[in-house]
Design a protein around this motif. Structure first.
Motif: not given
Length: 316
Positions: A139-156
């Motif tokens: 779960v932590g890895l999934i949300f870290r990927a989602l919230l990443a500013v360079d490639y995240g689905f939400f973070g970008y």
């Protein structure tokens, strides 16, 4: 061997064993429990006793020969004087109370919505339980990927629109802890909802039907009948979640590592760093013991509050 004659046929008598059936049954059950007791002693009680013993020593594995110096309660006093330790303790309490409160409120609402039996409710319940089946590390890895500013689905997009800042929510000293709390809420709210739903389905329906026939509104039925009868289930859900939330490690370690700075540093993360990164076994043992003590105190407080509420409900 003695014999008993019946007619012309002699039957040998069986010797008495000296133990009654109840005694043999108790010995059998005792033999079954011995492996479990040995396992608990070796896996739980012995490490706990070692942790308590090491916490009274200045014990660091980086020192030659593994020398230990008795320091008494100095490791516990350092928890109060060290600013990083104090921040980790405060973060742990904030995380626990905020996460458990949100999980209980949302879980109770979901349980009430899914209370009635129906195909749609059963389908929703099946999808609702998906987060519980995922381990906290994943779960932590999934949300870290989602919230990443360079490639995240939400973070970008959040960074592009100026909502999260150029480094994202997980790198913000003010937003990182609330985001981690919401991640925990996303994962464990379905479990709380499932526990409360089981309690709701065990309530006697005739009492609710009688109250409805007497003209009681839905809010009155919930406040005067459902909630008092649901208190044991509420206690179970709160205690389980408090015990788990207070020792949070996986999600924080994977998403922020306790950072930025000490913004999300929890007691368990701080203890693991002291024990496995700096090899300060004495201080790490004291941190673990304080965590156990805090969990025990919180559970005792919940027990007293639920018992008092139960007494008040029964006196009505």
């Amino acid at each position: 061997m003695a014999t008993t004659s019946v007619g012309s046929i002699d039957f040998p008598q069986r010797k008495a064993t000296g133990l009654r059936f109840q005694d043999r049954r108790r010995l059998f059950l005792l033999a079954l429990t011995i492996p479990a007791v040995v396992y608990v002693v070796l896996v739980a009680l012995w490490p706990l006793a070692q942790g308590i013993w090491y916490s009274f020593f200045d014990y660091n594995l980086l020192r030659g020969g593994g020398r230990r110096t008795f320091v008494g309660l100095a490791n516990y006093a350092e928890l109060l004087t060290d600013s990083t330790a104090r921040r980790a303790l405060i973060n742990t309490f904030v995380f626990t109370f905020a996460a458990v409160a949100l999980e209980f409120a949302i879980g109770l609402g979901l349980a009430l919505l899914l209370w009635r039996d129906g195909r749609f409710n059963r389908i929703c319940l099946a999808f609702l339980l998906i987060p519980v089946t995922i381990t906290p590390v994943v779960v932590g890895l999934i949300f870290r990927a989602l919230l990443a500013v360079d490639y995240g689905f939400f973070g970008y997009y959040l960074a592009e629109w100026g909502i999260s800042g150029p480094r994202g929510f997980l790198a913000s000293t003010t937003a990182a802890l609330p985001v981690v709390i919401l991640i925990d809420v996303w994962e464990w709210t379905p479990l709380v909802a499932l526990i409360l739903l089981a309690g709701l389905k065990s309530l006697p329906g005739d009492i609710l039907e009688a109250a409805s026939a007497d003209g009681a509104t839905a809010l009155q039925r919930f406040r005067m009948i459902v909630l008092p009868l649901l208190l044991p289930t509420v206690f179970l859900a709160l205690v389980l979640r408090v015990m788990d939330a207070f020792r949070v490690f996986d999600i924080i370690f994977v998403t922020t590592g306790g950072g930025p700075g000490d913004a999300t540093n929890s007691l368990m993360v701080f203890g693991v760093k002291q024990g496995l990164q700096f090899f300060n076994i004495g201080f790490a043992s004291a941190i673990g013991n304080v965590a156990i003590l805090c969990i025990a105190v919180l559970c005792a407080v919940f027990t007293l509050l639920i018992r008092r509420a139960d007494v008040r409900a029964n006196e009505r």
